[in-house]
Design a protein around this motif. Structure first.
Motif, PDB file in Angstrom:
ATOM      1  N   ASP A   1     -11.814  -2.805  -3.628  1.00  0.00           N
ATOM      2  CA  ASP A   1     -11.322  -2.702  -5.089  1.00  0.00           C
ATOM      3  C   ASP A   1     -11.723  -3.883  -5.844  1.00  0.00           C
ATOM      4  O   ASP A   1     -12.611  -4.702  -5.447  1.00  0.00           O
ATOM      5  CB  ASP A   1      -9.503  -3.175  -4.804  1.00  0.00           C
ATOM      6  CG  ASP A   1      -8.805  -2.023  -4.856  1.00  0.00           C
ATOM      7  OD1 ASP A   1      -9.207  -1.032  -5.340  1.00  0.00           O
ATOM      8  OD2 ASP A   1      -7.611  -1.989  -4.498  1.00  0.00           O
TER       9      ASP A   1
ATOM     10  N   SER B   1     -11.038   9.534   0.741  1.00  0.00           N
ATOM     11  CA  SER B   1     -10.113  10.342  -0.133  1.00  0.00           C
ATOM     12  C   SER B   1      -9.845  11.592   0.324  1.00  0.00           C
ATOM     13  O   SER B   1     -10.446  12.378   0.953  1.00  0.00           O
ATOM     14  CB  SER B   1     -10.768   9.979  -1.514  1.00  0.00           C
ATOM     15  OG  SER B   1     -11.373  11.198  -1.871  1.00  0.00           O
TER      16      SER B   1
ATOM     17  N   ILE C   1       0.809  -1.298  -0.063  1.00  0.00           N
ATOM     18  CA  ILE C   1       0.021  -0.037   0.029  1.00  0.00           C
ATOM     19  C   ILE C   1       0.794   1.461   0.092  1.00  0.00           C
ATOM     20  O   ILE C   1       0.359   2.456   0.143  1.00  0.00           O
ATOM     21  CB  ILE C   1      -1.104  -0.124   1.210  1.00  0.00           C
ATOM     22  CG1 ILE C   1      -0.230  -0.084   2.606  1.00  0.00           C
ATOM     23  CG2 ILE C   1      -2.078  -1.106   1.074  1.00  0.00           C
ATOM     24  CD1 ILE C   1      -1.042   0.194   4.002  1.00  0.00           C
TER      25      ILE C   1
ATOM     26  N   ARG D   1      -2.956   8.544   8.032  1.00  0.00           N
ATOM     27  CA  ARG D   1      -2.565   9.032   6.549  1.00  0.00           C
ATOM     28  C   ARG D   1      -1.293   8.508   6.025  1.00  0.00           C
ATOM     29  O   ARG D   1      -0.383   8.332   6.790  1.00  0.00           O
ATOM     30  CB  ARG D   1      -2.524  10.547   6.836  1.00  0.00           C
ATOM     31  CG  ARG D   1      -2.096  11.334   5.414  1.00  0.00           C
ATOM     32  CD  ARG D   1      -2.282  12.842   5.600  1.00  0.00           C
ATOM     33  NE  ARG D   1      -1.015  13.354   6.377  1.00  0.00           N
ATOM     34  CZ  ARG D   1      -0.073  13.548   5.475  1.00  0.00           C
ATOM     35  NH1 ARG D   1      -0.469  13.539   3.983  1.00  0.00           N
ATOM     36  NH2 ARG D   1       1.298  13.980   5.591  1.00  0.00           N
TER      37      ARG D   1
ATOM     38  N   PHE E   1      -6.581  -1.141   5.849  1.00  0.00           N
ATOM     39  CA  PHE E   1      -7.523  -0.839   7.252  1.00  0.00           C
ATOM     40  C   PHE E   1      -6.922  -1.626   8.280  1.00  0.00           C
ATOM     41  O   PHE E   1      -7.073  -1.275   9.578  1.00  0.00           O
ATOM     42  CB  PHE E   1      -9.011  -1.122   6.890  1.00  0.00           C
ATOM     43  CG  PHE E   1      -9.192  -2.592   6.521  1.00  0.00           C
ATOM     44  CD1 PHE E   1      -9.377  -3.265   5.483  1.00  0.00           C
ATOM     45  CD2 PHE E   1      -9.708  -3.497   7.836  1.00  0.00           C
ATOM     46  CE1 PHE E   1      -9.464  -4.733   5.230  1.00  0.00           C
ATOM     47  CE2 PHE E   1     -10.032  -4.775   7.794  1.00  0.00           C
ATOM     48  CZ  PHE E   1      -9.729  -5.338   6.492  1.00  0.00           C
TER      49      PHE E   1
ATOM     50  N   PRO F   1      -0.521  -6.790   2.683  1.00  0.00           N
ATOM     51  CA  PRO F   1      -1.148  -5.427   2.975  1.00  0.00           C
ATOM     52  C   PRO F   1      -2.551  -5.132   2.692  1.00  0.00           C
ATOM     53  O   PRO F   1      -3.095  -5.674   1.748  1.00  0.00           O
ATOM     54  CB  PRO F   1      -0.264  -4.600   2.407  1.00  0.00           C
ATOM     55  CG  PRO F   1       1.075  -5.473   1.847  1.00  0.00           C
ATOM     56  CD  PRO F   1       0.609  -6.607   1.764  1.00  0.00           C
ATOM     57  N   ALA F   2      -3.116  -4.457   3.706  1.00  0.00           N
ATOM     58  CA  ALA F   2      -4.487  -3.788   3.332  1.00  0.00           C
ATOM     59  C   ALA F   2      -4.677  -2.746   4.392  1.00  0.00           C
ATOM     60  O   ALA F   2      -4.166  -2.883   5.455  1.00  0.00           O
ATOM     61  CB  ALA F   2      -5.701  -4.904   3.702  1.00  0.00           C
TER      62      ALA F   2
ATOM     63  N   ALA G   1      -3.214  -1.488  -5.361  1.00  0.00           N
ATOM     64  CA  ALA G   1      -2.493  -1.717  -4.117  1.00  0.00           C
ATOM     65  C   ALA G   1      -3.409  -2.290  -3.156  1.00  0.00           C
ATOM     66  O   ALA G   1      -4.440  -2.193  -2.933  1.00  0.00           O
ATOM     67  CB  ALA G   1      -2.354  -0.399  -3.381  1.00  0.00           C
ATOM     68  N   GLY G   2      -2.782  -3.041  -1.963  1.00  0.00           N
ATOM     69  CA  GLY G   2      -3.340  -3.673  -0.976  1.00  0.00           C
ATOM     70  C   GLY G   2      -4.101  -5.058  -1.492  1.00  0.00           C
ATOM     71  O   GLY G   2      -3.512  -5.788  -2.377  1.00  0.00           O
TER      72      GLY G   2
END
Ligand code: SAM
Length: 223
Positions: free
Chosen positions: A89, A159, A9, A186, A114, A111-112, A82-83
């Protein structure tokens, strides 16, 4: 065989050894944006291979074509930009169709955003609810009002374009719970990674002062 592969990510070092090996050895990669995935392969020194762009994966003909290739014995890898594929997604339509067609599937976790945000938050995370992105119009106010009643930790994405508005609206929707914790994460795993911990009472101030650049995860603590 369909391999579902999570990708970094932000920090390239978060790619797993299994992911690299699978990206190297597969026949083709199903991705969102061929430029993004092409760049990932380049950074990982993986020789360029067939990249199949499939944005929403909702076009049934596109999914039919991918299923046909899988049936013919091709090894396809599913990634997102990503992720983790399928987490806010594309991916669901292909994976669910592959499951119902009894195509062998393997998953390569990684990776994720959240999960990274939850584990860095310092909030109780033994039980949580993931909301993806808040609706933009229909249902938004109802959902914001419902947050008051949610007893689990709540995690969702936002976003850069809407971060100030969303933080301001949450501050308003939860103003009767001023002590409730909220974390704004962030640019996780990147150079400007930032994890801000505040309360609903302090949120309007954060909404104004936070750097309005990059990608955000919001976490509202359990009541
Ligand atoms: N599939 C991805 C995952 O597993 O996390 C999520 C994709 S979703 C389209 C993109 C959103 O994820 C961003 O708008 C942001 O809310 C969140 N996100 C992705 N990368 C992030 C990062 N490095 N730091 C904070 N949030 C991130």
């Amino acid at each position: 065989m369909l391999s579902i592969v999570s990708t970094p990510i932000g920090n390239l070092g978060d790619i797993t050894l299994r992911a690299v090996e699978t990206l190297k050895t597969c026949d083709a990669i199903v991705c969102e944006d061929t430029r993004v995935t092409g760049q990932l392969l380049k950074l990982l020194n993986i020789p360029r291979k067939e990249l199949i762009s499939c944005h929403g994966y909702s076009n049934p003909r596109k999914v039919d074509d991918l299923i046909r290739r899988l049936d013919e014995g091709r090894h396809l890898v599913l990634v997102s930009d990503a992720g983790t594929p399928g987490i806010s997604d594309p991916g669901y339509a292909l994976v669910s169709r592959a499951r119902s067609e009894k195509i062998p599937i393997e998953v390569l976790p990684g990776p994720a955003a959240f999960l990274a945000a939850l584990s860095a938050s310092g909030l109780p995370i033994n039980r949580f609810v993931y909301l993806g992105f808040l609706p933009l119009k229909k249902g938004r106010q109802t959902l914001l009002r419902s947050l008051k009643e949610e007893e689990r930790t709540i995690v969702f994405y936002e976003s850069v374009h809407r971060i100030e508005r969303t933080l301001t609206e949450i501050a308003d929707a939860l103003k009767e719970q001023p002590e409730r914790n909220i974390v704004v994460a962030r640019e996780l795993t990147k150079m400007h990674e930032e994890v801000i911990t505040t309360t609903i009472a302090g949120l309007s101030e954060i909404a104004k002062s936070i750097t309005k650049k990059g990608e955000f995860v919001l976490i509202i603590g359990a009541q």
